[in-house]
Design a protein around this motif. Structure first.
Motif, mmCIF file in Angstrom:
data_model
loop_
_atom_site.group_PDB
_atom_site.id
_atom_site.type_symbol
_atom_site.label_atom_id
_atom_site.label_comp_id
_atom_site.label_asym_id
_atom_site.label_seq_id
_atom_site.Cartn_x
_atom_site.Cartn_y
_atom_site.Cartn_z
ATOM 1 N N GLN A 132 21.525 26.836 46.025
ATOM 2 C CA GLN A 132 22.927 27.098 45.760
ATOM 3 C C GLN A 132 23.220 28.601 45.755
ATOM 4 O O GLN A 132 22.379 29.410 45.375
ATOM 5 N N GLY A 133 24.431 28.945 46.157
ATOM 6 C CA GLY A 133 24.836 30.336 46.187
ATOM 7 C C GLY A 133 24.613 30.964 47.542
ATOM 8 O O GLY A 133 24.429 30.287 48.555
ATOM 9 N N ALA A 134 24.613 32.290 47.591
ATOM 10 C CA ALA A 134 24.594 33.032 48.850
ATOM 11 C C ALA A 134 23.326 33.859 49.026
ATOM 12 O O ALA A 134 23.296 34.792 49.834
ATOM 13 N N THR A 135 22.271 33.541 48.272
ATOM 14 C CA THR A 135 21.013 34.273 48.380
ATOM 15 C C THR A 135 19.899 33.284 48.744
ATOM 16 O O THR A 135 20.155 32.140 49.093
ATOM 17 N N GLN A 136 18.661 33.730 48.719
ATOM 18 C CA GLN A 136 17.474 32.900 48.918
ATOM 19 C C GLN A 136 17.557 32.079 50.216
ATOM 20 O O GLN A 136 17.671 32.654 51.299
ATOM 21 N N VAL A 137 17.505 30.766 50.149
ATOM 22 C CA VAL A 137 17.494 29.962 51.372
ATOM 23 C C VAL A 137 18.747 30.220 52.201
ATOM 24 O O VAL A 137 18.689 30.342 53.432
ATOM 25 N N PHE A 138 19.894 30.314 51.530
ATOM 26 C CA PHE A 138 21.134 30.587 52.253
ATOM 27 C C PHE A 138 21.034 31.907 53.015
ATOM 28 O O PHE A 138 21.378 31.989 54.204
ATOM 29 N N ALA A 139 20.584 32.952 52.360
ATOM 30 C CA ALA A 139 20.505 34.263 53.000
ATOM 31 C C ALA A 139 19.549 34.246 54.185
ATOM 32 O O ALA A 139 19.852 34.791 55.256
ATOM 33 N N LEU A 140 18.386 33.630 54.014
ATOM 34 C CA LEU A 140 17.412 33.579 55.106
ATOM 35 C C LEU A 140 17.929 32.754 56.277
ATOM 36 O O LEU A 140 17.590 33.025 57.436
ATOM 37 N N SER A 141 18.745 31.757 55.992
ATOM 38 C CA SER A 141 19.215 30.833 57.025
ATOM 39 C C SER A 141 20.507 31.269 57.693
ATOM 40 O O SER A 141 20.822 30.791 58.785
ATOM 41 N N GLU A 142 21.276 32.152 57.061
ATOM 42 C CA GLU A 142 22.588 32.520 57.590
ATOM 43 C C GLU A 142 22.710 34.008 57.942
ATOM 44 O O GLU A 142 23.212 34.355 59.002
ATOM 45 N N VAL A 143 22.249 34.889 57.067
ATOM 46 C CA VAL A 143 22.411 36.322 57.319
ATOM 47 C C VAL A 143 21.566 36.768 58.510
ATOM 48 O O VAL A 143 21.873 37.764 59.163
ATOM 49 N N THR A 144 20.534 36.030 58.832
ATOM 50 C CA THR A 144 19.665 36.342 59.968
ATOM 51 C C THR A 144 20.257 35.904 61.302
ATOM 52 O O THR A 144 19.630 36.122 62.350
ATOM 53 N N THR A 145 21.454 35.299 61.292
ATOM 54 C CA THR A 145 21.999 34.659 62.486
ATOM 55 C C THR A 145 23.305 35.294 62.943
ATOM 56 O O THR A 145 23.773 36.290 62.383
ATOM 57 N N ASP A 146 23.917 34.654 63.938
ATOM 58 C CA ASP A 146 25.194 35.120 64.486
ATOM 59 C C ASP A 146 26.386 34.724 63.627
ATOM 60 O O ASP A 146 27.525 35.063 63.952
ATOM 61 N N GLU A 147 26.166 33.995 62.531
ATOM 62 C CA GLU A 147 27.261 33.514 61.698
ATOM 63 C C GLU A 147 27.696 34.508 60.633
ATOM 64 O O GLU A 147 28.874 34.533 60.261
ATOM 65 N N ARG A 148 26.795 35.315 60.125
ATOM 66 C CA ARG A 148 27.094 36.056 58.902
ATOM 67 C C ARG A 148 26.522 37.467 58.955
ATOM 68 O O ARG A 148 25.382 37.678 59.399
ATOM 69 N N LEU A 149 27.321 38.400 58.489
ATOM 70 C CA LEU A 149 26.907 39.792 58.352
ATOM 71 C C LEU A 149 27.259 40.254 56.949
ATOM 72 O O LEU A 149 28.321 39.914 56.420
ATOM 73 N N MET A 150 26.358 41.024 56.332
ATOM 74 C CA MET A 150 26.626 41.591 55.015
ATOM 75 C C MET A 150 26.614 43.105 55.158
ATOM 76 O O MET A 150 25.601 43.773 54.929
ATOM 77 N N PRO A 151 27.758 43.676 55.581
ATOM 78 C CA PRO A 151 27.786 45.113 55.876
ATOM 79 C C PRO A 151 27.699 45.965 54.627
ATOM 80 O O PRO A 151 28.172 45.589 53.550
ATOM 81 N N THR A 152 27.108 47.126 54.780
ATOM 82 C CA THR A 152 27.170 48.141 53.734
ATOM 83 C C THR A 152 28.541 48.804 53.815
ATOM 84 O O THR A 152 28.961 49.250 54.883
ATOM 85 N N ARG A 153 29.240 48.859 52.675
ATOM 86 C CA ARG A 153 30.601 49.414 52.644
ATOM 87 C C ARG A 153 30.582 50.677 51.778
ATOM 88 O O ARG A 153 30.734 50.601 50.560
ATOM 89 N N GLY A 154 30.356 51.814 52.434
ATOM 90 C CA GLY A 154 30.217 53.050 51.670
ATOM 91 C C GLY A 154 29.026 52.934 50.735
ATOM 92 O O GLY A 154 27.894 52.740 51.164
ATOM 93 N N GLY A 155 29.284 53.027 49.423
ATOM 94 C CA GLY A 155 28.202 52.882 48.455
ATOM 95 C C GLY A 155 27.976 51.469 47.984
ATOM 96 O O GLY A 155 27.094 51.231 47.158
#
Length: 519
Positions: free
Chosen positions: A56-79
């Motif tokens: 559950q949530g947006a880390t761990q399995v979700f992060a490995l399965s989604e942030v690594t793909t063409d679906e999701r980006l977690m940009p750095t926004r300044g600091g």
């Protein structure tokens, strides 16, 4: 005198820390006589609770399965959202064996395996045993998919004994045998517990991906495996227990326990009582000034957004639901949020913290540096409608969804395209194209019929239908697309990144594990 610790207490310790590391170093034992048979219900509930952390949530399995793909980006926004570069490492495919999300997912998936294995020594009922073994198989499947090495112990073995390890197709064969062994003893319902159709859905994943686990870089697909996928799909379809929801987003809404008629396997969250961190699917993406407020982080990539037709409800709609906002202006509040945003209770147009109109843009970079725009860049994907009633308390009502009817139909379509024999179950059609169009043309999607279908089009359709449901990495690997190119990500990654490394902390405490190639 040997220290005796109850299973429930030990599970608590394991969940509060890096569970697998402690498993290898813990010096006590658990006595089968220390927990009576009357506590097996509580122990099984503990296994279900353990599922929340990795999934559950947006880390761990979700992060490995989604942030690594063409679906999701977690940009750095300044600091903001730098987090020592861990999100960039996932999207750019340059993580290593010390990566926090890689470590936490491994530890907490193995905590589910431990909890399930532990409770089996306390004489559970036949159904309780079946549920625990299924949940263990589900967690083992994800460990296999992500890491290719699955640690295990038998019930009653001391935690001081090193966990043994199954790898690749050996691990897959064990998972298949376990699910088949318990399927008949699982209940038909409810969907938020281990059930027969959840087991069939997991078996479909196993057969569909068997060739991947044999050779991730160049998988092949045996007709016999594809026919197993089709047969299992037909059993689920012919049960008559599932139908398309009136609205696509019903499946993810705060009362999806009641109205999510497509859902086959979920994790129960009870608003105001108990839940996992599924609220992070809206908190992570929402701007600080939105209602409910969020952390202004992840986005959907423009190239993925462009896969949707303009009339596709899955891309976005105005959605009225229990525990939802007043939305007097009838603003789009689910799907992919782009353009000017509004307070959904007052209809006042929102601004960012500098006072500029809060209008989300299609354009986004993995590192945003322009202070005048960095809060507004990127399309925001709102898959789970926020629970306005319970959000602030942190115990929301949206059940987390693992398996749905549409995934079953899409897996069946894929199996037909890969050489299986088509069948007509439930009136959805006997061809891959008919199965896909049964989803697309339903009023809950309104996406229109396709005129042709190949594997590339099917991968796109799986993305449109199942975005942010944790299947994208697995799908892209199976279809040969994971290594790139990916927008704001790698042009061509090394095959090393088709699996994740075993965390270094685990290698240090279990000599049965070995590092995956290339790490």
């Amino acid at each position: 005198m040997k220290k005796i610790l109850s299973a429930a207490a030990l599970l608590t310790v394991l969940q509060l820390a890096n569970s697998c590391e402690i498993k290898e170093e813990f010096q006590g034992t658990v006595s089968a006589g220390s927990t009576g048979s009357t506590n097996t219900t509580s122990l099984l509930d503990g296994v279900y609770s353990a599922m929340r952390s990795p999934f559950q949530g947006a880390t761990q399995v979700f992060a490995l399965s989604e942030v690594t793909t063409d679906e999701r980006l977690m940009p750095t926004r300044g600091g903001d959202w730098d987090d020592n570069g861990k999100w960039r490492q996932l999207h750019l495919h340059n993580w290593d064996a010390n990566h926090q999300e890689v470590r936490d997912a491994f530890n907490n998936l193995n905590a589910v395996v431990y909890a399930a294995t532990d409770m089996l020594q306390y004489n559970p009922t036949t159904q309780q045993q079946a549920e625990a073994r299924f949940l263990r198989a589900w967690a083992m499947y994800w460990i296999l998919d992500l890491y290719d090495q699955v640690p295990y112990r038998d019930p009653g073995e001391p935690v001081t004994q090193l966990a043994r390890v199954r790898k690749g197709t050996e691990a897959l064969d064990y998972i298949v045998s376990e699910v088949n062994a318990v399927l008949a003893n699982l209940p038909d319902v409810p969907v938020y517990r281990a059930n027969k159709d959840a087991a069939r859905g997991l078996l479909m994943k196993c057969y569909l991906n068997r060739g991947v686990y044999a050779n991730r870089a160049a998988p092949t697909f045996a007709a016999a495996d594809m026919n197993q996928v089709i047969s299992l799909a037909d059993q689920i379809i012919n049960s008559g227990r599932y139908r398309f929801a009136a609205n696509y987003f019903d499946n993810f809404a705060p009362d999806n326990t009641a109205i999510g008629t497509e859902n086959i396997f979920t994790e129960l969250n009870q608003g105001g009582v108990s839940s996992g961190a599924q609220y992070d699917l809206w908190r992570f993406i929402s701007h600080y000034n939105m209602v409910p407020s969020g952390y202004n982080g992840p986005v959907a990539l423009g190239e993925f957004y462009d896969k949707f037709g303009a009339n596709d409800i899955r891309r976005g709609t105005v959605y009225t639901y229990k525990n939802g906002p007043l939305n007097p202006g009838k603003r789009q509040n689910v799907g992919f949020l782009i353009g000017q945003q509004y307070n959904l209770n007052t209809d006042a147009p929102l601004t960012d913290r500098s006072g500029a109109p809060l209008a989300f843009t299609r354009e986004v970079k993995i590192i945003e540096t322009d202070a005048s725009t960095l809060e507004r860049t990127g399309i925001r994907p709102m898959k789970y409608p926020p629970d306005f009633t319970n959000n602030s308390a942190g115990t929301i009502d949206n059940d987390m969804v693992h398996l749905r009817l549409s995934d079953i139909l899409l897996m069946k379509a894929e199996a037909i395209l890969r050489g299986g024999t088509g069948t007509n179950a439930g009136g959805y059609g006997s061809t891959a194209l008919a199965l896909v169009n049964s989803i697309r043309t339903h009023p809950s999607r309104n996406a229109g019929a396709l005129t042709s279908l190949d594997l590339n089009t099917l991968l796109d359709e799986r993305g449109r239908e199942l975005y942010l449901e944790q299947w994208r990495r697995q799908d892209m690997i199976r279809f040969g697309k994971f290594l790139g190119p990916i927008q704001e990500g790698p042009t061509a990654s090394a095959p090393t990144y088709l699996i994740f490394p075993i965390p270094n902390q685990q290698l240090a405490v279990n000599s049965q594990l070995s590092q995956n190639p290339g790490y």
